[in-house]
Design a protein around this motif. Sequence first.
Motif, short mmCIF file in Angstrom:
data_model
loop_
_atom_site.label_atom_id
_atom_site.label_comp_id
_atom_site.label_asym_id
_atom_site.label_seq_id
_atom_site.Cartn_x
_atom_site.Cartn_y
_atom_site.Cartn_z
N LYS A 155 0.62 -0.86 0.00
CA LYS A 155 -0.01 -0.41 0.15
C LYS A 155 0.87 1.43 0.12
CE LYS A 155 -3.38 -2.24 2.62
NZ LYS A 155 -4.36 -2.15 3.45
N PHE A 156 1.03 2.37 -0.52
CA PHE A 156 1.04 3.67 -0.45
C PHE A 156 0.37 4.95 -1.54
CE2 PHE A 156 2.52 1.17 -4.61
CZ PHE A 156 2.83 2.84 -5.88
N THR A 157 0.82 6.13 -0.98
CA THR A 157 -0.85 6.78 -1.28
C THR A 157 0.94 8.07 -2.14
OG1 THR A 157 -1.87 7.32 0.28
CG2 THR A 157 -1.25 9.27 -0.93
N PRO A 207 3.53 12.80 -9.88
CA PRO A 207 4.71 13.66 -10.35
C PRO A 207 4.08 13.81 -11.79
CG PRO A 207 5.39 11.71 -9.71
CD PRO A 207 3.71 11.39 -9.37
N PHE A 208 3.19 13.07 -12.59
CA PHE A 208 3.04 13.54 -14.09
C PHE A 208 2.03 12.53 -14.40
CE2 PHE A 208 4.50 9.00 -12.91
CZ PHE A 208 5.35 9.45 -12.40
N ASP A 209 1.85 12.29 -15.79
CA ASP A 209 0.47 11.95 -16.30
C ASP A 209 1.54 10.50 -16.43
OD1 ASP A 209 -0.91 14.03 -16.47
OD2 ASP A 209 -1.63 13.71 -18.59
N GLU A 210 0.25 9.62 -16.10
CA GLU A 210 0.96 8.09 -16.20
C GLU A 210 -0.57 7.45 -16.76
OE1 GLU A 210 2.08 4.13 -13.37
OE2 GLU A 210 2.58 5.62 -12.53
N ILE A 269 -9.03 6.95 -5.95
CA ILE A 269 -8.60 8.77 -5.88
C ILE A 269 -9.19 9.43 -4.38
CG2 ILE A 269 -8.92 10.50 -7.64
CD1 ILE A 269 -7.87 7.92 -9.05
N GLU A 270 -8.13 10.58 -3.89
CA GLU A 270 -8.98 11.16 -2.82
C GLU A 270 -10.12 12.50 -3.46
OE1 GLU A 270 -6.02 14.57 -0.26
OE2 GLU A 270 -6.23 12.06 -0.08
N GLY A 271 -10.77 11.89 -2.82
CA GLY A 271 -12.05 13.37 -3.82
C GLY A 271 -12.62 12.56 -4.45
N GLY A 272 -12.59 11.50 -4.73
CA GLY A 272 -13.16 11.12 -6.17
C GLY A 272 -13.46 9.41 -5.77
N MET A 332 -2.78 14.64 -9.60
CA MET A 332 -4.35 13.57 -8.59
C MET A 332 -2.89 13.09 -6.88
SD MET A 332 -5.90 11.68 -11.47
CE MET A 332 -7.75 11.82 -11.68
N THR A 333 -4.07 12.83 -6.11
CA THR A 333 -3.50 12.03 -5.20
C THR A 333 -4.12 10.75 -5.10
OG1 THR A 333 -3.74 14.03 -3.93
CG2 THR A 333 -3.44 11.86 -2.38
#
Length: 114
Positions: A49-51, A55-58, A71-74, A91-92
């Motif tokens: 697990k990680f957040t 830092p870029f589009d992926e 997705i944070e807030g999503g 995005m977070t």
Amino acid sequence: MSNPDTHVPRFNVFSADYEPSPEWGGHKRFLYESEDGARKAGSFKESGKFTEVMPFDEFFYVVAGSTKVSIEGGESFELGVGDCVYFRKGMTVHFDHAADFHDVAVLMTYDDDV
């Protein structure tokens, strides 16, 4: 020496040699990286697990295992073999990768991002 304009990078994601990637809990193998670092493509074997604040589009395509994504807030969803996804810079994203998670990804930064 090969001409850089005609050289086509390639490898097999299942038989290539990977290097440790402790920041993502696994291993990585880059296929391509542009001179300015703005574009990268490779294969990643990750777990845990990680957040990450992207830092870029992926773009990535799952070749083994699965991952739970929030997705944070999503929205939240799960990705498995054959699924692909596109995350935008900023995005977070919370990931919960299975022990056998493996993807092929393209990472992109644009001129206005630098």
